[in-house]
Design a protein around this motif. Structure first.
Motif, PDB file in Angstrom:
ATOM      1  N   GLU A   1       2.862  -9.402   7.284  1.00  0.00           N
ATOM      2  CA  GLU A   1       1.968  -9.655   8.613  1.00  0.00           C
ATOM      3  C   GLU A   1       0.760  -8.887   8.673  1.00  0.00           C
ATOM      4  N   GLN A   2       0.947  -7.637   8.195  1.00  0.00           N
ATOM      5  CA  GLN A   2      -0.218  -6.796   8.257  1.00  0.00           C
ATOM      6  C   GLN A   2      -1.159  -6.782   7.326  1.00  0.00           C
ATOM      7  N   PHE A   3      -0.951  -7.516   6.149  1.00  0.00           N
ATOM      8  CA  PHE A   3      -1.598  -7.734   5.064  1.00  0.00           C
ATOM      9  C   PHE A   3      -1.564  -9.099   4.448  1.00  0.00           C
TER      10      PHE A   3
ATOM     11  N   THR B   1      -5.836   3.684   9.121  1.00  0.00           N
ATOM     12  CA  THR B   1      -5.031   2.480   9.116  1.00  0.00           C
ATOM     13  C   THR B   1      -5.926   1.388   8.192  1.00  0.00           C
ATOM     14  N   SER B   2      -7.018   1.844   7.773  1.00  0.00           N
ATOM     15  CA  SER B   2      -7.958   0.895   7.049  1.00  0.00           C
ATOM     16  C   SER B   2      -8.203   1.481   5.676  1.00  0.00           C
TER      17      SER B   2
ATOM     18  N   ALA C   1       2.502   1.000   2.292  1.00  0.00           N
ATOM     19  CA  ALA C   1       3.529   0.265   2.915  1.00  0.00           C
ATOM     20  C   ALA C   1       4.713  -0.207   2.057  1.00  0.00           C
TER      21      ALA C   1
ATOM     22  N   ASP D   1      -4.043  -9.745   1.235  1.00  0.00           N
ATOM     23  CA  ASP D   1      -3.749  -8.894   0.084  1.00  0.00           C
ATOM     24  C   ASP D   1      -3.470  -9.613  -0.950  1.00  0.00           C
TER      25      ASP D   1
ATOM     26  N   SER E   1      -0.558   6.448   7.977  1.00  0.00           N
ATOM     27  CA  SER E   1      -0.710   5.172   8.449  1.00  0.00           C
ATOM     28  C   SER E   1      -1.389   5.266   9.871  1.00  0.00           C
TER      29      SER E   1
ATOM     30  N   THR F   1       1.014  -8.250  -1.484  1.00  0.00           N
ATOM     31  CA  THR F   1       1.808  -9.203  -0.663  1.00  0.00           C
ATOM     32  C   THR F   1       2.548 -10.490  -1.523  1.00  0.00           C
TER      33      THR F   1
ATOM     34  N   PRO G   1      -1.943  -1.215   1.740  1.00  0.00           N
ATOM     35  CA  PRO G   1      -0.870  -1.958   1.405  1.00  0.00           C
ATOM     36  C   PRO G   1       0.286  -1.287   0.352  1.00  0.00           C
TER      37      PRO G   1
ATOM     38  N   SER H   1       6.876  -6.786   7.891  1.00  0.00           N
ATOM     39  CA  SER H   1       5.617  -6.066   8.334  1.00  0.00           C
ATOM     40  C   SER H   1       4.417  -6.154   7.356  1.00  0.00           C
ATOM     41  N   ILE H   2       4.868  -6.277   6.113  1.00  0.00           N
ATOM     42  CA  ILE H   2       3.839  -6.036   5.233  1.00  0.00           C
ATOM     43  C   ILE H   2       3.036  -7.243   5.063  1.00  0.00           C
TER      44      ILE H   2
END
Length: 925
Positions: free
Chosen positions: A709-711, A675-676, A684, A714, A671, A718, A681, A706-707
């Motif tokens: 929020e970050q994705f 990060t991209s 994570a 997806d 990570s 998600t 996902p 956290s998943i």
């Protein structure tokens, strides 16, 4: 004294005869033997063989049926099955030539005509259609007799022709390179004509028209045969016409008209003169129709009236007078008696008119069927026509969306008081008697050429269907009259009024899924239709934007389909340009500009440069701009994706070994560095599950939060995380009692087994897949629609007709599978199967869907089921297909997906059968 003289004379003559016979029969390298062998080889065998060859070539010239719609072949050869090494027509003249040539080789070995004998052997095999043997004989001659430059030239020339007949173009091109290198050594000008002609044919194959013109000019100058020079002049005119050099094309067509050309060539040259004068403009353009119609009055042109009507139709089509064009195309079909090329072209033009202009897709389908059944398979562009016919439903659905939305938008623009009348008209269309008469007449003109039939033929059986000959004749007549019609109710009705068609399109598309391939039940109640039309009107800016987006997506998918699936850049460019003209600002601009940049590259460099600059200026950070700047970007991206997949597979192996701490640490490292990543996902999620195996429920919920929020966008992980988090929160007290949040462990399934829930209804299927506990329900995120038309599963045909091809059939089943075929048995698919489980859990929770593995040869088949009908499987495919790049941790080029019934699946036991089914699937679903 007299008797003595006669006696001596007899002795002398007898001795002389003995010497001659001995000289002829002896294989000795003496002056007398060579002289006698040269004499007999040249005037007995070579001469007679060449006479036979010339007569056969003349016969081919007189009987060969040219297709004047295409560039004529520079030289003629028999059409045979070139895939068979032993192919031979066994023509008697050619067999006689072979015997004479072999006699020279075996009995005249000291003559000077051995090279000629081998060349004759090659030519005889060439005109026998045995191109493989011909190539070998010419190759031997060219290598063995390099000292005789004329023999070497002739051998190389005919070797190249033989290879071109076998479609081995690259090999033939290398032979012609060798031939060109010895052309300066040829002293006799007439010997250069045929090699120049062969070089011209190669350039035509390679689409290098400028070079072909140059070689043909040289061939005409060097040639001595009148027939060849006339033919080459006609081809020269065709090449000039293709280059749009109309003045030079007219000059050469005029030469053909004034020459002693065969009547058919003379007629086509005259017809092309009229066409080109029109294209040049001026006073000729106004009276083109009159000139063409005058040709119909000449009795000599009776057999060519179909071509005249076709040219009249082309003229009307060019002027956008499509109704008149349609009438003359139909007349062309009616008058066509012997020219299948012309009839097929007329069918094709009518099909295109109905598809692109009149939007009558049912009728277009019928005419495309007739086109495919009329044109020969070696017709240039036949494969494209066949693909378009097979994929017409895909294109039709998207054009229907455009038609529906345009109709609704036009009604929405009317004053509110005028809308009900228009909607009422759409809901209850009325076809007038005159309209019916017109459509029936059109149908008859299109499908009913006046072919005769032998009415005096006697049936061998009183029952029609017991007589195979009668059935065969009946089937042929039916196909000539009606084309290929489906076996269905009201099969005669191939044409509907435009009002009926538009009404039906709207009924099929309103209030359906956004996936255009999904079919809705036909609503017949006028009041219900009126309500649907009224509710669907885009009367607000928001509704209008949604309507426009449907049109934009449909245009984009059509253009992409033309470009990528049908490999038709010209038609793709037309649709892309139409999209840009209607919607200059749309969400597909970057991809559209990039596609037009590629299409125009090498064709129109100015346009290509313009679209390139638009991509770089307006979308500098897009993937397309990166590929333009760095052509190797795509390769680097593929290598990066492969490395990322390997990284995930290695980490998943640690997960399977229950080394959860290593998984957590490695994901943290990954990570930080990337990060991209497209698999971020999933990394994570793997980390979150590892945390759940080693920590309490609070840590697990924090990781899940956290998943999300970050994705948030997806579509794979998600939804699954939200499902799992919801289940944990519903049973939080139970989880809080545990030292570690997660206890269950099944490496092939996600680690959560909440209450089983019934499968969501898919594709309006009446029967859901069986679930474990039907009484419990849950809201599940709908599967995502496939973004690319090339990735979506093809449509199932709605006709009830069952198609059978070998062991496979389209018979309706109660069990279907969605299958992913990985064509590499050495790969481990654990992580990929885990990804499929993630998708199923996130989108089809509690549905009872399982994924299993079947292996044979070098293939691994992951099959997901059970689906109770094809529509359920198709909807599942439309959701998972866009996610396969993230789900499958293997190179994208080694896997493919399809839908299959349980009965067909059980028959897949080898790679050969798998390939056969995939082809069957593409052609029938």
């Amino acid at each position: 004294m007299k008797n003595y003289a006669i006696y001596n004379l007899k002795i002398i003559l007898f001795s002389l005869c003995l010497c001659i016979i001995y000289s002829c029969s002896s294989q000795k390298d003496t002056a007398s033997s060579r002289g006698m062998q040269n004499l007999t080889a040249r005037y007995n065998y070579i001469y007679n063989a060449k006479v036979l060859l010339i007569n056969h070539q003349q016969e081919i010239t007189e009987t060969y049926v040219d297709n004047y719609d295409q560039i004529l072949p520079v030289y003629l050869g028999p059409e045979t099955d070139n895939n068979e090494v032993s192919t031979s027509l066994n023509l008697k003249p050619m067999d006689d030539i072979i015997k004479k040539a072999q006699t020279i080789i075996l009995e005249k070995s000291y003559s000077n005509y051995i090279d000629d004998a081998y060349i004759l052997l090659g030519k005889a095999n060439f005109f026998n259609g045995n191109y493989f043997n011909a190539t070998e004989y010419f190759d031997y001659t060219a290598k063995t007799y390099k000292g005789n430059v004329n023999s070497q030239l002739e051998a190389l020339n005919w070797k190249a022709r033989s290879l071109m007949q076998l479609k081995r173009i690259s090999e033939a091109n290398k032979v012609l390179d060798s031939l060109e290198s010895i052309l300066p050594d040829i002293k006799k000008k007439s010997n250069l004509a045929e090699p120049f002609a062969t070089l011209a044919q190669m350039c035509i194959y390679l689409d290098n028209n400028a070079a072909a013109i140059s070689y043909l000019k040289d061939a005409i100058k060097a040639g001595t045969g009148t027939d060849n020079r006339i033919r080459w002049t006609y081809i020269l005119a065709q090449l000039y016409e293709r280059q749009k050099n109309y003045p030079d094309a007219l000059i050469n067509y005029r030469k053909v008209v004034k020459s002693n050309a065969p009547f058919e060539m003379y007629f086509n040259a005259n017809l092309n003169q009229i066409k080109l004068r029109t294209l040049q403009g001026g006073p000729q353009k106004a009276n083109k129709q009159d000139q063409l119609l005058r040709l119909l009055k000449d009795d000599k042109n009776l057999d060519y009236n179909d071509q005249v009507y076709f040219q009249i139709a082309e003229s009307h089509a060019a002027d956008e007078e499509y109704t008149e064009a349609l009438k003359y195309y139909q007349l062309s079909i009616q008058k066509s008696t012997t020219n299948q090329y012309q009839k097929g072209l007329s069918y094709l033009r009518i099909a295109d008119l109905n598809f692109k202009v009149f939007k009558d897709y049912l009728k277009a389908k019928s005419y495309y069927d007739s086109t495919v059944n009329t044109l020969p398979k070696n017709y240039p562009g036949y494969e494209l026509i066949l693909k378009k016919n097979q994929n017409l439903q895909y294109l039709t659905n998207r054009y229907q969306i455009i038609s529906v939305e345009d109709t609704l938008q036009s009604i929405a623009k009317l004053p509110e008081a005028d809308r009900p009348a228009k909607i009422q008209q759409l809901a209850t269309p009325v076809a007038t008697t005159q309209q019916s008469a017109n459509t029936n007449s059109a149908s008859t003109a299109g499908y009913q050429p006046n072919y005769g039939r032998n009415n005096t033929a006697q049936l061998q059986s009183s029952f029609y269907f017991s007589n195979p000959a009668a059935v065969s004749i009946g089937f042929s007549d039916f196909k000539r009259k009606w084309g290929n019609r489906k076996l269905e109710n009201n099969w005669r009705q191939s044409i509907r009024t435009s009002a009926q068609e538009t009404s039906q399109e709207i009924a099929n598309n309103i209030n359906t899924s956004t996936e255009p391939d999904e079919a809705a039940p036909v609503v017949k109640d006028p009041q219900t239709l009126i309500k649907q039309y009224t509710d669907a009107l885009p009367v607000t800016p928001e509704l209008l934007a949604k309507s426009n987006q449907k049109i934009i997506d449909a245009y984009y998918e059509i253009a992409s389909f033309y470009l990528q699936e049908l490999n038709s850049p010209k038609e793709a460019a037309e649709v892309y340009q139409l999209l840009l003209s209607r919607f200059p600002a749309n969400n597909h601009l970057a991809a559209t500009y990039y596609s037009l940049f590629l299409i125009n590259k090498g064709v129109d460099e100015a346009k290509s440069a313009d679209f390139k600059s638009r991509v770089l200026k307006d979308f500098p950070s897009s993937m397309y701009a990166k590929i333009i700047i760095d052509p190797s970007f795509s390769l680097k991206q593929s290598e990066l994706e492969t490395a990322t997949n390997k990284q995930y597979n290695d980490l998943f192996e640690q997960y399977l070994k229950k080394d959860f701490n290593t998984v957590i640490n490695r994901v943290n490292e990954i990570s930080k560095n990337n990060t991209s990543s497209f698999l971020a996902p999933q990394f994570a999620y793997l980390k979150a599950i590892a945390i759940g195996r080693t920590n309490n429920v609070d840590a697990l919920l924090t990781a899940f939060s956290s998943i999300t929020e970050q994705f948030p966008d997806d579509k794979l992980i998600t939804p699954l995380v939200k499902e799992n988090a919801a289940y944990i929160n519903d049973h939080l007290s139970d989880f809080q009692k545990r030292d570690t949040a997660l206890i269950d462990f099944d490496p092939n399934e996600p680690p959560f087994f909440g209450p089983a829930k019934s499968i969501p209804t898919v594709a309006k299927a009446p029967e859901p897949v069986a679930s474990q506990k039907p009484e419990q329900t849950a809201k599940v995120q709908e599967p995502v629609k496939a973004a690319s038309p090339l990735q979506a599963a093809p449509d199932v045909p709605k006709a009830t007709e069952v198609k059978v091809d070998g062991p496979f059939s389209t018979a309706t089943s109660t069990v279907y599978y969605y299958v992913i075929d990985v064509s590499d048995a050495s790969l481990t698919l654990s992580s990929s199967r885990f990804g499929i489980g993630q998708f199923n859990r996130g989108n089809y929770a509690g549905s009872g869907l399982k994924h299993q593995l079947k292996e044979f040869d070098n293939d691994q088949l992951i099959y997901v089921g059970n689906f109770s009908n094809f529509d359920e499987a198709k909807t599942y495919a439309s959701g998972i297909t866009p996610q396969l790049k993230q789900i499958m941790k293997v190179p994208v080029n080694i896997y493919t997906s399809f839908i299959i019934s349980k009965e067909n699946f059980e028959k897949l036991t080898s790679k050969a059968l798998l390939d056969k089914y995939i082809e069957f699937y593409k052609n029938n679903y």
